[in-house]
Scaffold this motif. Sequence first.
Motif, short mmCIF file in Angstrom:
data_model
loop_
_atom_site.label_atom_id
_atom_site.label_comp_id
_atom_site.label_asym_id
_atom_site.label_seq_id
_atom_site.Cartn_x
_atom_site.Cartn_y
_atom_site.Cartn_z
N TYR A 587 0.84 -1.20 0.00
CA TYR A 587 0.00 0.00 0.00
C TYR A 587 0.88 1.25 0.00
N GLU A 588 0.32 2.32 -0.56
CA GLU A 588 1.00 3.61 -0.59
C GLU A 588 0.05 4.70 -0.13
N SER A 589 0.58 5.75 0.44
CA SER A 589 -0.23 6.89 0.86
C SER A 589 -0.53 7.76 -0.35
N VAL A 590 -1.77 8.21 -0.45
CA VAL A 590 -2.20 9.04 -1.57
C VAL A 590 -2.85 10.30 -1.00
N LEU A 591 -2.50 11.44 -1.56
CA LEU A 591 -3.08 12.71 -1.14
C LEU A 591 -4.33 13.02 -1.96
N LEU A 592 -5.34 13.57 -1.31
CA LEU A 592 -6.55 14.00 -2.01
C LEU A 592 -6.39 15.46 -2.41
N SER A 593 -6.71 15.77 -3.65
CA SER A 593 -6.65 17.16 -4.09
C SER A 593 -7.77 17.95 -3.41
N GLU A 594 -7.57 19.24 -3.32
CA GLU A 594 -8.56 20.09 -2.65
C GLU A 594 -9.90 20.05 -3.38
N GLU A 595 -9.83 20.00 -4.72
CA GLU A 595 -11.06 19.95 -5.51
C GLU A 595 -11.88 18.71 -5.19
N LEU A 596 -11.19 17.56 -5.16
CA LEU A 596 -11.89 16.30 -4.91
C LEU A 596 -12.41 16.24 -3.48
N GLY A 615 -11.71 9.00 -8.54
CA GLY A 615 -10.96 10.07 -9.18
C GLY A 615 -9.84 9.52 -10.05
N SER A 616 -9.02 10.42 -10.57
CA SER A 616 -7.90 10.07 -11.45
C SER A 616 -6.60 10.18 -10.65
N LEU A 617 -5.78 9.13 -10.67
CA LEU A 617 -4.54 9.08 -9.90
C LEU A 617 -3.39 9.63 -10.73
N SER A 618 -2.67 10.62 -10.18
CA SER A 618 -1.50 11.18 -10.86
C SER A 618 -0.26 11.00 -9.98
N GLN A 623 5.25 11.58 -5.74
CA GLN A 623 4.11 11.93 -4.89
C GLN A 623 2.83 11.61 -5.64
N MET A 624 1.96 10.81 -5.01
CA MET A 624 0.71 10.39 -5.64
C MET A 624 -0.44 11.25 -5.13
N GLN A 625 -1.30 11.65 -6.08
CA GLN A 625 -2.43 12.51 -5.74
C GLN A 625 -3.66 12.07 -6.52
N LEU A 626 -4.80 12.09 -5.82
CA LEU A 626 -6.07 11.72 -6.44
C LEU A 626 -6.83 13.00 -6.78
N LYS A 627 -7.11 13.16 -8.07
CA LYS A 627 -7.78 14.36 -8.55
C LYS A 627 -9.14 14.00 -9.16
N ALA A 629 -11.88 13.17 -11.76
CA ALA A 629 -11.70 12.55 -13.08
C ALA A 629 -12.18 13.49 -14.17
N SER A 630 -11.54 13.42 -15.32
CA SER A 630 -11.99 14.20 -16.49
C SER A 630 -13.25 13.57 -17.06
N VAL A 631 -13.74 14.13 -18.16
CA VAL A 631 -14.98 13.61 -18.78
C VAL A 631 -14.78 12.16 -19.21
N GLN A 632 -13.64 11.88 -19.84
CA GLN A 632 -13.38 10.51 -20.28
C GLN A 632 -13.18 9.61 -19.06
N GLY A 633 -12.52 10.14 -18.00
CA GLY A 633 -12.32 9.36 -16.79
C GLY A 633 -13.62 9.00 -16.11
N ARG A 634 -14.62 9.93 -16.15
CA ARG A 634 -15.91 9.63 -15.52
C ARG A 634 -16.62 8.49 -16.25
N GLN A 635 -16.46 8.47 -17.57
CA GLN A 635 -17.06 7.39 -18.34
C GLN A 635 -16.46 6.04 -17.96
N LEU A 636 -15.17 6.03 -17.76
CA LEU A 636 -14.51 4.78 -17.36
C LEU A 636 -14.92 4.38 -15.95
#
Length: 728
Positions: A587-596, A615-618, A623-627, A629-636
């Motif tokens: 497991y790894e720690s992931v930061l949540l973006s302020e928007e999400l 959300g979309s993982l970058s 450093q990993m962050q969850l943002k 998702a874009s329009v295409q990401g929401r469809q997925l």
Amino acid sequence: MRLTSLLPDGEPNCLVLKVRQMLIMLDCGLGQEQLYAMPVREGGLIDDHHLKENNSSTTGSAGDITTGGTGSKRKLEETDIRQDWASFLKASSMQFPSKKHARGSHSNSQTTQPASSSTTTGATSSLSGSTDGTIPAAANTTGIPSKSASTREYMFKLPDFSGVDLKAIDVVVVSNYNHLLALPYLTEYTDFQGRIFATEPTIEFGRQLMIEFVTFFGTSVTSSPHEIIDRKELVARAGAGLYPAYTHADIKACIDKIQPVRFREHISLFGSLKLTAHSAGYCLGSSNWLIQIGTENIAYVSSSSTQQNLHPDLFDGTLLENASTVVATDLCPRGSFTYDNGVNQVCQTIAATIARKGNVLVPCTISGFLFDLLEDVHLHLGRMGLLTQVQYSFVSPVADTALQYSNILAEWMAPRKQEMVYIPEAPLLHGILLEKEKGIAKHYKSVHGAFSSDLKLPCIVFGGHPSLRSGPMVNLLHMWGNKSSNTILFIEPRMDVVSSMEPYENLAITQHAVQLDIRLSIDQLVDVMNKYRHPRHVLVPVSATNSRESDGTSELADTKRTTSTSSTRWSSYKVGESVQLGMGSLYESVLLSEELAKGILPQAFGNVSFAPIAGSLSIYNNQMQLKPASVQGRQLLSLYTQRLLLGVMNLPNLLAGLTAIGVVNMEVTESEGTEEKETGEVPEIKVGFELHGQAATIILREKETILKCDETVRSLLREPILKCFQCF
């Protein structure tokens, strides 16, 4: 994780560690084994004017020196301390100065110069060749290296940078000043853009070691190798080529790039990388590093010592408490003298030489355990009643700085040394000898000038380069090497004594090698790790393992017969080969973006609140962050959307739901096992029934619900079961 060694075992450390997206260089040493194949350089002889002054003063005080067509003749008393010095000046002046190669000439070819003529006058011949970087060839028949044959620049083997993207290196950590001589090549000759960390004593003593290195083996303090070697070419050919020493300007620029740290200071970089320096107990400021990347802890153990009663701060093994991987380097080879056993031999050898009115040469750096050895020697000579007959001389371009700086570093010393600061008293003996006992200990930049006028026999001289290819020891061997009453004593553990003395094989001087080594051995490393939690992986140099290898690893060849077990795996590494190790964390720690985070609306379920997150993982800079998702990401994400259930099964609701779909004659049984009563768990409940002629069973437990039925009726039971839980 991947570890690669860039220098052969036995040379100073230089390794590259790749963990996930991070590239970390562990030390940056310089290979010096090829020094033994180079000719000897007469280090820094004096000029004509100084030579005439010394010759005239020698004539007035010790006898007459006449010059003629066949050379100089001396009439000196055997007991006069100027006798050997006059002989040295005379012999040195008769060396014919040879021309120097061009800076860019790196071939193995040599330019032969005519030998010195016997008609050369000792008092007037030029010595300019001795100060412009000329290098004499092999020793002549008298055992004294001469300047007659070849002129080559000293060349050094860089770590094999050819397989490393130096621009991608994020961090360089330095364990001690013995492992940073190649750092100016990295910072000033390549595209390296990372950060460098070392303790304050490592930076200062490293700077002094670099200055001494350039003074002994560089050609000129003003010329720059940049004019000859292209920076990109150096990176491309570093694996095979040899390169000349850098310059003083390179040293200053390199040292300015190093960030000082303190013991136990936490450094956070790139989000998930954390560095912590722990005392290694080897020398002032020597450090082992704890490298933390995410949940992975890697302990870098380099040049460490558990030797007691030395001046450096004690070995700190706490970095091993939570380490999952240990990388051990620069271990003590088998057959070396331990400090406790070897120091007695050193003291006896020095005392015996002083008792017979001989001089002692100790080629070594003015640092490290020399400060402790001096105390032992001084105490032993005092017991033997020889203190009034001896003088300590420290000869090095940085002797003054090294001796003074070491005495102001009490905070980096062992507790017993720190207490001396509050007396107040110099924590190290040489500080007392230099300040209070004038005459018994002195330091000099070279063997010229004040050294000859202050010299009192017998004398113990510390300094010079242990390879004996350059520096003051070459001059002193020239002066004192033909007397068996004198002694040269080797104490540095990393040097090849036989190769060092090859050009001087015909000298009568007594030779002793007591190579003191305070580094950890394999057995000591095992003992240290046994005091803490066993790591999953331990990596050691290939020299510490058996020759028998399997699956790319070797069994540890220590007296305790430690081998790989289910809990700890021992592996070996060697130059040019990468060692791959699997990471233990899932497991790894992931930061949540302020928007999400703003769009998360938790729902209360009893005393607990839950919320689904998608959300979309970058990944950037490790450093990993969850943002969002874009329009295409929401469809997925919509393809994977499912209801999540929460709660505890309610039996009455379940029975009511089963009745609604036509289930009759349900049989409910509750287990009465002793295990549930002892642990306090909710008893297991079984609901048995028939639906459409098919038998089915629902098992209710505290943390799970199990459905056993035919696939034809499973879909009918779905709705009654889902109604018993909450979903979000």
